[in-house]
Design a protein around this motif. Structure first.
Motif, PDB file in Angstrom:
ATOM      1  N   GLU A  77       0.849  -1.188   0.000  1.00 38.16           N
ATOM      2  CA  GLU A  77       0.000   0.000   0.000  1.00 38.16           C
ATOM      3  C   GLU A  77       0.884   1.237   0.000  1.00 38.16           C
ATOM      4  N   GLU A  78       0.664   2.091  -0.955  1.00 35.58           N
ATOM      5  CA  GLU A  78       1.429   3.317  -1.034  1.00 35.58           C
ATOM      6  C   GLU A  78       0.654   4.440  -0.365  1.00 35.58           C
ATOM      7  N   ARG A  79       1.312   5.087   0.546  1.00 36.55           N
ATOM      8  CA  ARG A  79       0.687   6.198   1.253  1.00 36.55           C
ATOM      9  C   ARG A  79       1.495   7.465   1.052  1.00 36.55           C
ATOM     10  N   GLU A  80       0.783   8.537   0.795  1.00 38.18           N
ATOM     11  CA  GLU A  80       1.450   9.819   0.642  1.00 38.18           C
ATOM     12  C   GLU A  80       1.304  10.589   1.949  1.00 38.18           C
ATOM     13  N   GLU A  81       2.421  10.725   2.644  1.00 39.68           N
ATOM     14  CA  GLU A  81       2.397  11.416   3.919  1.00 39.68           C
ATOM     15  C   GLU A  81       2.247  12.925   3.692  1.00 39.68           C
TER      16      GLU A  81
END
Length: 217
Positions: A77-81
């Motif tokens: 899962e790619e999360r953009e902080e």
């Protein structure tokens, strides 16, 4: 007394499923009733789960259930902080938005302090600001302006939708007395940039911004 092999297998399955860490044969034996064949139970489970989405694996002498290695991509899962702007970056962005096209020296004059080396870098990296061209003045300084990403981020249709001084004061976002030299121009009266030339291919950008030049046209 020998336990039913299926019952032993089910017990091991339950223990491994609920365990927070891998369990060794000794760990399992301590929890199972006397007479349980832990080795046979593990072998049975290993065969039952082979080739399925969840597999029984041995890690450092301990056993655990884990996702099949060929399905690991499903768990990625790619999360953009979210990146919070510093106060200096927020002030710089506001000055660029209201005074664009504006040079670094002009930003410093409005803020009353020297611009940090990294402040404009951050705004350029985030795509909120871009280099527009060079001012037709001695030294030909680079000018900065906001991008479409800036409008999208703040939910603005055009720069003309930026709040004016009356709106900002009504919202309590602006003190009654502005600091010396600080102004909030009418958003509809922004400069057209007719006093600047566009950046050309190979045109040298300021040292602090060269890493984030990208498309500055």
């Amino acid at each position: 007394m020998t336990l039913d092999p299926l019952f032993t297998t089910r017990c091991i399955e339950a223990l491994l499923f609920a365990a927070a860490e891998p369990l060794s044969v000794e760990d399992l034996a301590k929890r199972l009733p006397e007479g349980a064949d832990v080795g046979a139970g593990l072998a049975d489970l290993y065969a039952r789960y082979a080739g399925r989405g969840i597999e029984l694996v041995q890690v450092a002498g301990r056993w655990r259930f884990q996702t099949a290695t060929d399905l690991a991509f499903l768990m990625t899962e790619e999360r953009e902080e979210p990146r919070r702007l510093s106060k200096a970056a927020q002030e710089t962005l506001a000055i660029i938005a209201y005074h664009q096209p504006v040079t670094r020296a002009e930003i410093e004059a409005v803020r009353g302090v020297q611009a940090s080396r990294g402040t404009l870098d951050v705004l350029l990296e985030l795509g909120l600001v871009k280099m527009r061209g060079r001012r037709r003045t001695p030294g030909r300084p680079v000018t900065f302006g906001t991008t479409d990403a800036f409008l999208e981020h703040y939910g603005l249709a055009t720069l003309g939708d930026l709040p004016g001084i009356a709106e900002m004061r009504a919202a309590g976002l602006l003190a009654l007395d502005l600091p010396p030299g600080f102004t909030v121009p009418d958003p509809m009266g922004l400069r057209t940039g007719e006093d600047e030339d566009p950046l050309e291919d190979g045109d040298e950008a300021p040292e602090f911004a060269q890493d984030f030049l990208g498309d500055a046209s």
